[in-house]
Motif scaffolding. Structure first.
Motif, PDB file in Angstrom:
ATOM      1  N   PRO A  10       0.792  -1.241   0.000  1.00  0.00           N
ATOM      2  CA  PRO A  10       0.000   0.000   0.000  1.00  0.00           C
ATOM      3  C   PRO A  10       0.821   1.286   0.000  1.00  0.00           C
ATOM      4  CG  PRO A  10      -1.023  -1.609   1.438  1.00  0.00           C
ATOM      5  CD  PRO A  10       0.279  -2.213   0.983  1.00  0.00           C
ATOM      6  N   GLU A  11       1.943   1.319   0.692  1.00  0.00           N
ATOM      7  CA  GLU A  11       2.738   2.549   0.785  1.00  0.00           C
ATOM      8  C   GLU A  11       3.946   2.542  -0.148  1.00  0.00           C
ATOM      9  OE1 GLU A  11       1.467   4.988   2.485  1.00  0.00           O
ATOM     10  OE2 GLU A  11      -0.140   3.668   3.143  1.00  0.00           O
ATOM     11  N   GLN A  12       4.044   1.529  -0.992  1.00  0.00           N
ATOM     12  CA  GLN A  12       5.216   1.390  -1.853  1.00  0.00           C
ATOM     13  C   GLN A  12       5.090   2.259  -3.104  1.00  0.00           C
ATOM     14  OE1 GLN A  12       5.934  -2.697  -2.813  1.00  0.00           O
ATOM     15  NE2 GLN A  12       7.765  -2.270  -4.059  1.00  0.00           N
ATOM     16  N   GLU A  13       6.186   2.859  -3.534  1.00  0.00           N
ATOM     17  CA  GLU A  13       6.192   3.675  -4.742  1.00  0.00           C
ATOM     18  C   GLU A  13       6.173   2.787  -5.985  1.00  0.00           C
ATOM     19  OE1 GLU A  13       9.482   6.331  -4.688  1.00  0.00           O
ATOM     20  OE2 GLU A  13       8.685   7.553  -3.040  1.00  0.00           O
ATOM     21  N   PHE A  14       5.723   3.377  -7.092  1.00  0.00           N
ATOM     22  CA  PHE A  14       5.708   2.641  -8.357  1.00  0.00           C
ATOM     23  C   PHE A  14       7.130   2.420  -8.858  1.00  0.00           C
ATOM     24  CE2 PHE A  14       1.476   4.569  -8.350  1.00  0.00           C
ATOM     25  CZ  PHE A  14       0.687   3.488  -8.706  1.00  0.00           C
ATOM     26  N   PRO A  15       7.388   1.288  -9.514  1.00  0.00           N
ATOM     27  CA  PRO A  15       8.693   1.100 -10.148  1.00  0.00           C
ATOM     28  C   PRO A  15       8.868   2.116 -11.281  1.00  0.00           C
ATOM     29  CG  PRO A  15       7.424  -0.954 -10.065  1.00  0.00           C
ATOM     30  CD  PRO A  15       6.486   0.158  -9.725  1.00  0.00           C
ATOM     31  N   PRO A  16      10.102   2.381 -11.693  1.00  0.00           N
ATOM     32  CA  PRO A  16      10.318   3.238 -12.870  1.00  0.00           C
ATOM     33  C   PRO A  16       9.638   2.638 -14.098  1.00  0.00           C
ATOM     34  CG  PRO A  16      12.372   2.872 -11.678  1.00  0.00           C
ATOM     35  CD  PRO A  16      11.364   1.941 -11.079  1.00  0.00           C
ATOM     36  N   ILE A  17       9.132   3.487 -14.960  1.00  0.00           N
ATOM     37  CA  ILE A  17       8.380   2.983 -16.102  1.00  0.00           C
ATOM     38  C   ILE A  17       9.249   2.205 -17.084  1.00  0.00           C
ATOM     39  CG2 ILE A  17       6.540   4.686 -15.932  1.00  0.00           C
ATOM     40  CD1 ILE A  17       7.886   6.255 -18.168  1.00  0.00           C
ATOM     41  N   ASP A  18      10.563   2.377 -17.020  1.00  0.00           N
ATOM     42  CA  ASP A  18      11.403   1.593 -17.924  1.00  0.00           C
ATOM     43  C   ASP A  18      11.489   0.131 -17.492  1.00  0.00           C
ATOM     44  OD1 ASP A  18      13.123   1.723 -15.740  1.00  0.00           O
ATOM     45  OD2 ASP A  18      14.668   2.882 -16.765  1.00  0.00           O
ATOM     46  N   GLN A  19      10.865  -0.206 -16.358  1.00  0.00           N
ATOM     47  CA  GLN A  19      10.791  -1.600 -15.922  1.00  0.00           C
ATOM     48  C   GLN A  19       9.495  -2.272 -16.367  1.00  0.00           C
ATOM     49  OE1 GLN A  19      11.670  -2.119 -11.721  1.00  0.00           O
ATOM     50  NE2 GLN A  19      13.437  -0.738 -11.825  1.00  0.00           N
ATOM     51  N   THR A  20       8.672  -1.553 -17.136  1.00  0.00           N
ATOM     52  CA  THR A  20       7.438  -2.136 -17.672  1.00  0.00           C
ATOM     53  C   THR A  20       7.769  -3.327 -18.556  1.00  0.00           C
ATOM     54  OG1 THR A  20       6.411   0.057 -17.650  1.00  0.00           O
ATOM     55  CG2 THR A  20       5.377  -1.609 -19.021  1.00  0.00           C
ATOM     56  N   TRP A  21       6.931  -4.347 -18.506  1.00  0.00           N
ATOM     57  CA  TRP A  21       7.124  -5.502 -19.375  1.00  0.00           C
ATOM     58  C   TRP A  21       7.126  -5.076 -20.836  1.00  0.00           C
ATOM     59  CZ3 TRP A  21       3.706 -10.123 -17.260  1.00  0.00           C
ATOM     60  CH2 TRP A  21       4.363 -10.668 -16.137  1.00  0.00           C
ATOM     61  N   GLY A  22       8.061  -5.635 -21.593  1.00  0.00           N
ATOM     62  CA  GLY A  22       8.203  -5.332 -23.010  1.00  0.00           C
ATOM     63  C   GLY A  22       7.708  -6.465 -23.890  1.00  0.00           C
ATOM     64  N   GLU A  23       8.075  -6.399 -25.147  1.00  0.00           N
ATOM     65  CA  GLU A  23       7.581  -7.369 -26.129  1.00  0.00           C
ATOM     66  C   GLU A  23       8.024  -8.799 -25.825  1.00  0.00           C
ATOM     67  OE1 GLU A  23       5.414  -6.842 -28.471  1.00  0.00           O
ATOM     68  OE2 GLU A  23       5.269  -4.741 -27.879  1.00  0.00           O
ATOM     69  N   GLN A  24       9.121  -8.949 -25.091  1.00  0.00           N
ATOM     70  CA  GLN A  24       9.610 -10.288 -24.780  1.00  0.00           C
ATOM     71  C   GLN A  24       8.912 -10.891 -23.569  1.00  0.00           C
ATOM     72  OE1 GLN A  24      11.034  -7.505 -23.982  1.00  0.00           O
ATOM     73  NE2 GLN A  24      11.899  -7.654 -21.931  1.00  0.00           N
ATOM     74  N   ASP A  25       8.068 -10.125 -22.894  1.00  0.00           N
ATOM     75  CA  ASP A  25       7.405 -10.565 -21.679  1.00  0.00           C
ATOM     76  C   ASP A  25       5.983 -11.038 -21.967  1.00  0.00           C
ATOM     77  OD1 ASP A  25       9.468  -9.942 -19.635  1.00  0.00           O
ATOM     78  OD2 ASP A  25       9.187  -7.888 -20.358  1.00  0.00           O
ATOM     79  N   PRO A  26       5.355 -11.716 -20.997  1.00  0.00           N
ATOM     80  CA  PRO A  26       4.016 -12.276 -21.250  1.00  0.00           C
ATOM     81  C   PRO A  26       2.958 -11.237 -21.621  1.00  0.00           C
ATOM     82  CG  PRO A  26       5.000 -13.270 -19.294  1.00  0.00           C
ATOM     83  CD  PRO A  26       5.903 -12.142 -19.702  1.00  0.00           C
ATOM     84  N   ILE A  27       2.981 -10.067 -20.976  1.00  0.00           N
ATOM     85  CA  ILE A  27       1.950  -9.050 -21.227  1.00  0.00           C
ATOM     86  C   ILE A  27       2.646  -7.700 -21.388  1.00  0.00           C
ATOM     87  CG2 ILE A  27      -0.227  -8.044 -20.457  1.00  0.00           C
ATOM     88  CD1 ILE A  27      -0.594 -10.433 -18.607  1.00  0.00           C
ATOM     89  N   PRO A  28       3.003  -7.303 -22.592  1.00  0.00           N
ATOM     90  CA  PRO A  28       3.680  -6.011 -22.793  1.00  0.00           C
ATOM     91  C   PRO A  28       2.843  -4.846 -22.273  1.00  0.00           C
ATOM     92  CG  PRO A  28       3.819  -7.362 -24.771  1.00  0.00           C
ATOM     93  CD  PRO A  28       2.865  -8.057 -23.853  1.00  0.00           C
ATOM     94  N   GLY A  29       3.523  -3.911 -21.630  1.00  0.00           N
ATOM     95  CA  GLY A  29       2.862  -2.713 -21.117  1.00  0.00           C
ATOM     96  C   GLY A  29       2.480  -2.794 -19.657  1.00  0.00           C
ATOM     97  N   LEU A  30       2.550  -3.977 -19.062  1.00  0.00           N
ATOM     98  CA  LEU A  30       2.173  -4.164 -17.660  1.00  0.00           C
ATOM     99  C   LEU A  30       3.369  -3.850 -16.769  1.00  0.00           C
ATOM    100  CD1 LEU A  30      -0.065  -5.055 -15.716  1.00  0.00           C
ATOM    101  CD2 LEU A  30       0.692  -7.427 -16.050  1.00  0.00           C
ATOM    102  N   LEU A  31       3.152  -3.039 -15.737  1.00  0.00           N
ATOM    103  CA  LEU A  31       4.240  -2.578 -14.875  1.00  0.00           C
ATOM    104  C   LEU A  31       4.215  -3.233 -13.506  1.00  0.00           C
ATOM    105  CD1 LEU A  31       6.606  -0.630 -14.228  1.00  0.00           C
ATOM    106  CD2 LEU A  31       4.878   1.069 -13.574  1.00  0.00           C
ATOM    107  N   ALA A  32       3.039  -3.321 -12.891  1.00  0.00           N
ATOM    108  CA  ALA A  32       2.957  -3.816 -11.517  1.00  0.00           C
ATOM    109  C   ALA A  32       1.527  -4.215 -11.203  1.00  0.00           C
ATOM    110  CB  ALA A  32       3.437  -2.742 -10.535  1.00  0.00           C
ATOM    111  N   ALA A  33       1.368  -4.905 -10.092  1.00  0.00           N
ATOM    112  CA  ALA A  33       0.052  -5.265  -9.579  1.00  0.00           C
ATOM    113  C   ALA A  33       0.008  -4.930  -8.097  1.00  0.00           C
ATOM    114  CB  ALA A  33      -0.236  -6.748  -9.807  1.00  0.00           C
ATOM    115  N   GLY A  34      -1.206  -4.856  -7.559  1.00  0.00           N
ATOM    116  CA  GLY A  34      -1.356  -4.556  -6.140  1.00  0.00           C
ATOM    117  C   GLY A  34      -2.795  -4.725  -5.722  1.00  0.00           C
ATOM    118  N   SER A  35      -3.100  -4.265  -4.515  1.00  0.00           N
ATOM    119  CA  SER A  35      -4.451  -4.398  -3.986  1.00  0.00           C
ATOM    120  C   SER A  35      -5.071  -3.054  -3.617  1.00  0.00           C
ATOM    121  CB  SER A  35      -4.444  -5.306  -2.745  1.00  0.00           C
ATOM    122  OG  SER A  35      -3.601  -4.756  -1.738  1.00  0.00           O
ATOM    123  N   THR A  36      -4.293  -1.969  -3.738  1.00  0.00           N
ATOM    124  CA  THR A  36      -4.765  -0.667  -3.276  1.00  0.00           C
ATOM    125  C   THR A  36      -5.035   0.264  -4.454  1.00  0.00           C
ATOM    126  OG1 THR A  36      -3.442  -0.901  -1.261  1.00  0.00           O
ATOM    127  CG2 THR A  36      -4.264   1.302  -1.777  1.00  0.00           C
TER     128      THR A  36
END
Length: 249
Positions: A10-36
């Motif tokens: 809940p209090e954690q900052e977002f990762p830098p956007i350059d860590q977003t999943w890319g074309e080689q990853d399962p879901i390009p454009g996805l950065l993070a998940a959470g509950s808040t």
């Protein structure tokens, strides 16, 4: 190499956007998940070029696609048929653009609007609650098309300073959502807003002048525009004249 998806506390900052999943990853454009999901998280996300998008039963999923679809107000293509609709709307008694008079109703209509290729909606109750909270803080707005005292179309958006992010539209009458979008473009043009975020490319947005730009370029503009004073969210009829004076395409 695929890397794991961060789970945000809940209090954690977002990762830098350059860590977003890319074309080689399962879901390009996805950065993070959470509950808040609340107004504070939305402010932090949008200020960095991140937005939430998920369905009922999923965790809160945060996205930052590359490239990013934008619409520049000075590149808006006012096609002949829409121009005629706007002229008719401008001149007809009982037709008006209102801003922020029915934000929650606009969100509900957007949630219920049918989408090609989609079952259900991503505008779930937690999304409605978080954006309503943001609206109450003055950072989310509705642009509404009214005819004879009835809400017939509209959109809602997020605005941090002069960084504007389009979210969703609905129409109960022909061209009602396009009229609301045109009003937002005219308002942004009057306030010298350089870009309206459209998130992901669609043929409809491309037809109206939208285009893709690199994510980092998008984020740099957002960071700069978000530091500027807030726009005056009131629609003036003269904005129609300015928009309709643009050359026909």
């Amino acid at each position: 190499m695929t890397h794991s998806l961060p789970w945000l506390q809940p209090e954690q900052e977002f990762p830098p956007i350059d860590q977003t999943w890319g074309e080689q990853d399962p879901i390009p454009g996805l950065l993070a998940a959470g509950s808040t999901l609340d107004a504070a998280h939305l402010r932090a996300a949008y200020g960095q070029g991140i937005f939430p998008w998920f369905s009922e039963g999923q965790p809160v999923l945060w996205w930052s696609p590359n490239p990013r679809m934008i619409l520049r107000p000075d590149e808006f293509r006012l096609r002949r048929s829409l121009r005629k609709s706007l002229q008719k709307f401008r001149d007809a008694p009982g037709c008006e653009i209102r801003i922020d008079s029915s934000f929650s109703t606009v969100m509900q209509h957007c949630a219920q609007a049918p989408r090609d290729g989609q079952n259900g909606t991503w505008i779930v109750q937690s999304i409605i609650e978080a954006y309503t909270e943001l609206h109450q803080q003055g950072a989310a707005h509705s642009v509404e098309t009214w005819v004879n005292g009835k809400l017939v179309g509209g959109l809602y958006c997020v605005a941090l300073g002069k960084a504007v992010f389009g979210e969703s539209m609905f129409a109960l009458q022909t061209d009602a959502s396009k009229i609301a979008l045109s009003a937002l473009v005219a308002l942004c043009h009057a306030h010298q807003v350089p870009q309206i975020d459209c998130q992901q490319a669609t043929a409809h947005l491309s037809f109206m002048g939208g285009r893709e730009i690199p994510r980092e370029q998008f984020a740099q503009t957002v960071r700069a525009q978000a530091q500027l004073p807030d726009m005056h969210w009131q629609f003036a009829p003269l904005y129609w004249d300015q928009l309709l004076s643009t050359p026909e395409v």
